[in-house]
Design a protein around this motif. Structure first.
Motif, PDB file in Angstrom:
ATOM      1  N   LYS A  26      11.755 -12.171  -9.996  1.00 17.82           N
ATOM      2  CA  LYS A  26      13.146 -12.613 -10.044  1.00 17.82           C
ATOM      3  C   LYS A  26      13.456 -13.174 -11.416  1.00 17.82           C
ATOM      4  O   LYS A  26      12.600 -13.745 -12.080  1.00 17.82           O
ATOM      5  N   THR A  27      14.691 -12.997 -11.838  1.00 21.28           N
ATOM      6  CA  THR A  27      15.131 -13.620 -13.088  1.00 21.28           C
ATOM      7  C   THR A  27      15.250 -15.120 -12.845  1.00 21.28           C
ATOM      8  O   THR A  27      15.350 -15.568 -11.702  1.00 21.28           O
ATOM      9  N   PRO A  28      15.264 -15.918 -13.924  1.00 22.44           N
ATOM     10  CA  PRO A  28      15.398 -17.370 -13.731  1.00 22.44           C
ATOM     11  C   PRO A  28      16.674 -17.745 -12.993  1.00 22.44           C
ATOM     12  O   PRO A  28      16.693 -18.678 -12.213  1.00 22.44           O
ATOM     13  N   ALA A  29      17.755 -16.993 -13.214  1.00 20.66           N
ATOM     14  CA  ALA A  29      19.015 -17.300 -12.534  1.00 20.66           C
ATOM     15  C   ALA A  29      18.878 -17.055 -11.040  1.00 20.66           C
ATOM     16  O   ALA A  29      19.341 -17.845 -10.216  1.00 20.66           O
ATOM     17  N   GLU A  30      18.246 -15.952 -10.669  1.00 20.53           N
ATOM     18  CA  GLU A  30      18.058 -15.664  -9.255  1.00 20.53           C
ATOM     19  C   GLU A  30      17.126 -16.674  -8.608  1.00 20.53           C
ATOM     20  O   GLU A  30      17.302 -17.035  -7.446  1.00 20.53           O
ATOM     21  N   ALA A  31      16.139 -17.107  -9.353  1.00 22.66           N
ATOM     22  CA  ALA A  31      15.207 -18.100  -8.815  1.00 22.66           C
ATOM     23  C   ALA A  31      15.930 -19.414  -8.541  1.00 22.66           C
ATOM     24  O   ALA A  31      15.572 -20.130  -7.609  1.00 22.66           O
ATOM     25  N   GLN A  32      16.948 -19.738  -9.323  1.00 18.64           N
ATOM     26  CA  GLN A  32      17.725 -20.958  -9.133  1.00 18.64           C
ATOM     27  C   GLN A  32      18.825 -20.762  -8.084  1.00 18.64           C
ATOM     28  O   GLN A  32      19.479 -21.711  -7.703  1.00 18.64           O
ATOM     29  N   GLY A  33      19.058 -19.539  -7.682  1.00 26.36           N
ATOM     30  CA  GLY A  33      20.103 -19.263  -6.705  1.00 26.36           C
ATOM     31  C   GLY A  33      21.477 -19.225  -7.348  1.00 26.36           C
ATOM     32  O   GLY A  33      22.466 -19.587  -6.727  1.00 26.36           O
TER      33      GLY A  33
ATOM     34  N   MET B  74       0.840  -1.213   0.000  1.00 33.51           N
ATOM     35  CA  MET B  74       0.000   0.000   0.000  1.00 33.51           C
ATOM     36  C   MET B  74       0.870   1.257   0.000  1.00 33.51           C
ATOM     37  O   MET B  74       0.673   2.156  -0.808  1.00 33.51           O
ATOM     38  N   VAL B  75       1.845   1.288   0.890  1.00 28.21           N
ATOM     39  CA  VAL B  75       2.689   2.473   0.999  1.00 28.21           C
ATOM     40  C   VAL B  75       3.655   2.540  -0.176  1.00 28.21           C
ATOM     41  O   VAL B  75       3.883   3.596  -0.749  1.00 28.21           O
ATOM     42  N   GLY B  76       4.222   1.398  -0.553  1.00 26.46           N
ATOM     43  CA  GLY B  76       5.173   1.374  -1.656  1.00 26.46           C
ATOM     44  C   GLY B  76       4.521   1.784  -2.959  1.00 26.46           C
ATOM     45  O   GLY B  76       5.095   2.519  -3.754  1.00 26.46           O
ATOM     46  N   GLY B  77       3.297   1.300  -3.184  1.00 24.04           N
ATOM     47  CA  GLY B  77       2.592   1.661  -4.403  1.00 24.04           C
ATOM     48  C   GLY B  77       2.271   3.139  -4.434  1.00 24.04           C
ATOM     49  O   GLY B  77       2.406   3.798  -5.457  1.00 24.04           O
ATOM     50  N   GLN B  78       1.856   3.706  -3.297  1.00 19.41           N
ATOM     51  CA  GLN B  78       1.560   5.122  -3.204  1.00 19.41           C
ATOM     52  C   GLN B  78       2.831   5.945  -3.419  1.00 19.41           C
ATOM     53  O   GLN B  78       2.818   6.951  -4.106  1.00 19.41           O
ATOM     54  N   LEU B  79       3.915   5.497  -2.807  1.00 17.43           N
ATOM     55  CA  LEU B  79       5.176   6.215  -2.909  1.00 17.43           C
ATOM     56  C   LEU B  79       5.699   6.201  -4.344  1.00 17.43           C
ATOM     57  O   LEU B  79       6.218   7.191  -4.846  1.00 17.43           O
ATOM     58  N   LYS B  80       5.524   5.098  -5.008  1.00 15.67           N
ATOM     59  CA  LYS B  80       5.983   4.960  -6.390  1.00 15.67           C
ATOM     60  C   LYS B  80       5.192   5.895  -7.290  1.00 15.67           C
ATOM     61  O   LYS B  80       5.746   6.502  -8.216  1.00 15.67           O
ATOM     62  N   ASN B  81       3.914   6.011  -7.040  1.00 16.44           N
ATOM     63  CA  ASN B  81       3.078   6.916  -7.838  1.00 16.44           C
ATOM     64  C   ASN B  81       3.496   8.366  -7.619  1.00 16.44           C
ATOM     65  O   ASN B  81       3.483   9.160  -8.557  1.00 16.44           O
ATOM     66  N   LEU B  82       3.844   8.723  -6.412  1.00 12.38           N
ATOM     67  CA  LEU B  82       4.242  10.099  -6.123  1.00 12.38           C
ATOM     68  C   LEU B  82       5.565  10.441  -6.798  1.00 12.38           C
ATOM     69  O   LEU B  82       5.720  11.541  -7.343  1.00 12.38           O
ATOM     70  N   THR B  83       6.518   9.542  -6.747  1.00 15.13           N
ATOM     71  CA  THR B  83       7.833   9.839  -7.333  1.00 15.13           C
ATOM     72  C   THR B  83       7.842   9.617  -8.838  1.00 15.13           C
ATOM     73  O   THR B  83       8.768  10.025  -9.516  1.00 15.13           O
ATOM     74  N   GLY B  84       6.833   8.924  -9.358  1.00 17.42           N
ATOM     75  CA  GLY B  84       6.779   8.673 -10.796  1.00 17.42           C
ATOM     76  C   GLY B  84       7.712   7.558 -11.200  1.00 17.42           C
ATOM     77  O   GLY B  84       8.048   7.426 -12.364  1.00 17.42           O
ATOM     78  N   GLY B  85       8.148   6.785 -10.248  1.00 17.34           N
ATOM     79  CA  GLY B  85       9.026   5.662 -10.542  1.00 17.34           C
ATOM     80  C   GLY B  85      10.424   6.111 -10.898  1.00 17.34           C
ATOM     81  O   GLY B  85      11.146   5.415 -11.593  1.00 17.34           O
ATOM     82  N   LEU B  86      10.843   7.345 -10.446  1.00 15.51           N
ATOM     83  CA  LEU B  86      12.159   7.865 -10.776  1.00 15.51           C
ATOM     84  C   LEU B  86      13.279   7.147 -10.037  1.00 15.51           C
ATOM     85  O   LEU B  86      14.393   7.068 -10.540  1.00 15.51           O
ATOM     86  N   GLY B  87      13.008   6.637  -8.904  1.00 16.33           N
ATOM     87  CA  GLY B  87      14.050   5.975  -8.123  1.00 16.33           C
ATOM     88  C   GLY B  87      14.560   4.750  -8.863  1.00 16.33           C
ATOM     89  O   GLY B  87      14.052   4.351  -9.901  1.00 16.33           O
ATOM     90  N   GLY B  88      15.597   4.162  -8.352  1.00 18.59           N
ATOM     91  CA  GLY B  88      16.138   2.954  -8.973  1.00 18.59           C
ATOM     92  C   GLY B  88      15.060   1.895  -9.105  1.00 18.59           C
ATOM     93  O   GLY B  88      14.159   1.802  -8.291  1.00 18.59           O
ATOM     94  N   GLU B  89      15.157   1.151 -10.157  1.00 19.86           N
ATOM     95  CA  GLU B  89      14.129   0.138 -10.407  1.00 19.86           C
ATOM     96  C   GLU B  89      14.265  -0.967  -9.381  1.00 19.86           C
ATOM     97  O   GLU B  89      15.279  -1.639  -9.306  1.00 19.86           O
ATOM     98  N   GLU B  90      13.281  -1.109  -8.573  1.00 18.25           N
ATOM     99  CA  GLU B  90      13.300  -2.161  -7.571  1.00 18.25           C
ATOM    100  C   GLU B  90      12.438  -3.309  -8.056  1.00 18.25           C
ATOM    101  O   GLU B  90      11.319  -3.097  -8.525  1.00 18.25           O
ATOM    102  N   LYS B  91      12.945  -4.485  -7.911  1.00 14.48           N
ATOM    103  CA  LYS B  91      12.170  -5.663  -8.293  1.00 14.48           C
ATOM    104  C   LYS B  91      11.482  -6.178  -7.054  1.00 14.48           C
ATOM    105  O   LYS B  91      12.090  -6.283  -5.996  1.00 14.48           O
ATOM    106  N   SER B  92      10.254  -6.519  -7.223  1.00 17.14           N
ATOM    107  CA  SER B  92       9.543  -7.097  -6.086  1.00 17.14           C
ATOM    108  C   SER B  92       9.959  -8.554  -5.967  1.00 17.14           C
ATOM    109  O   SER B  92      10.653  -9.099  -6.809  1.00 17.14           O
ATOM    110  N   GLU B  93       9.519  -9.199  -4.936  1.00 15.34           N
ATOM    111  CA  GLU B  93       9.925 -10.580  -4.670  1.00 15.34           C
ATOM    112  C   GLU B  93       9.465 -11.533  -5.763  1.00 15.34           C
ATOM    113  O   GLU B  93      10.079 -12.537  -6.019  1.00 15.34           O
ATOM    114  N   GLY B  94       8.394 -11.259  -6.438  1.00 16.03           N
ATOM    115  CA  GLY B  94       7.857 -12.135  -7.468  1.00 16.03           C
ATOM    116  C   GLY B  94       8.506 -11.955  -8.818  1.00 16.03           C
ATOM    117  O   GLY B  94       8.291 -12.723  -9.727  1.00 16.03           O
TER     118      GLY B  94
END
Length: 157
Positions: free
Chosen positions: A30-37, A8-28
């Motif tokens: 992940k690249t296939p390599a990261e998913a494999q560890g 809720m807060v992250g989505g609101q914050l992202k809308n306010l900044t316009g997504g200018l901050g570094g691209e953060e990946k959510s937990e879901g």
């Protein structure tokens, strides 16, 4: 609970900044390599090895199919049956010159020996009913002994 607050807060914050901050990946996300560890390089190496192993298995499978096709072709030739195009194609796919496994080669060799025995004079005689080959051999050897003895007694020879 923390997930709900973050979304809720992250989505609101992202809308306010316009997504200018570094691209953060959510937990879901992940690249296939990261998913494999693994790192990206390790994952690419792993994928390349999988492809190589699959190619080797496919080549071995094609070789076995060609060997079986060779055996079938041999028996078609032996019994004068019509040729099969799929067998010829499988043999050509591998390279045309297919060596049979040792077990199959032995089977064919034994088959050829049996055929030669059946085609020989003794093989034909054994097919005649009421014919005892052992007694025939005994009579032939007795006749030869008699001939040798009479040849020794002959004064001309």
């Amino acid at each position: 609970m923390a997930f709900m607050v973050k979304s809720m807060v992250g989505g609101q914050l992202k809308n306010l900044t316009g997504g200018l901050g570094g691209e953060e990946k959510s937990e879901g996300e992940k690249t296939p390599a990261e998913a494999q560890g693994m790192t990206r390089e390790e994952y690419e190496e792993y994928q390349r090895q999988l492809v190589e192993e699959k190619m080797e298995r496919d080549a071995q499978f094609a070789q076995r199919k060609a060997e079986r096709a060779t055996v079938r072709s041999h028996f078609r030739d032996k019994y004068r049956l019509p040729k099969n195009e799929t067998d010829d194609n499988q043999i050509q796919l591998v390279g045309g010159d297919v060596e049979l496994p040792k077990e199959l080669a032995k089977m064919i060799e034994q088959d050829n020996e049996e055929e030669e025995e059946k085609n020989s004079v003794i093989g034909q005689l054994s097919n005649i009913q009421n014919l005892d080959l052992d007694s025939l051999k005994d009579k032939a050897s007795a006749t030869l002994e008699d001939l040798k003895q009479s040849a020794e007694k002959c004064s001309v020879m």
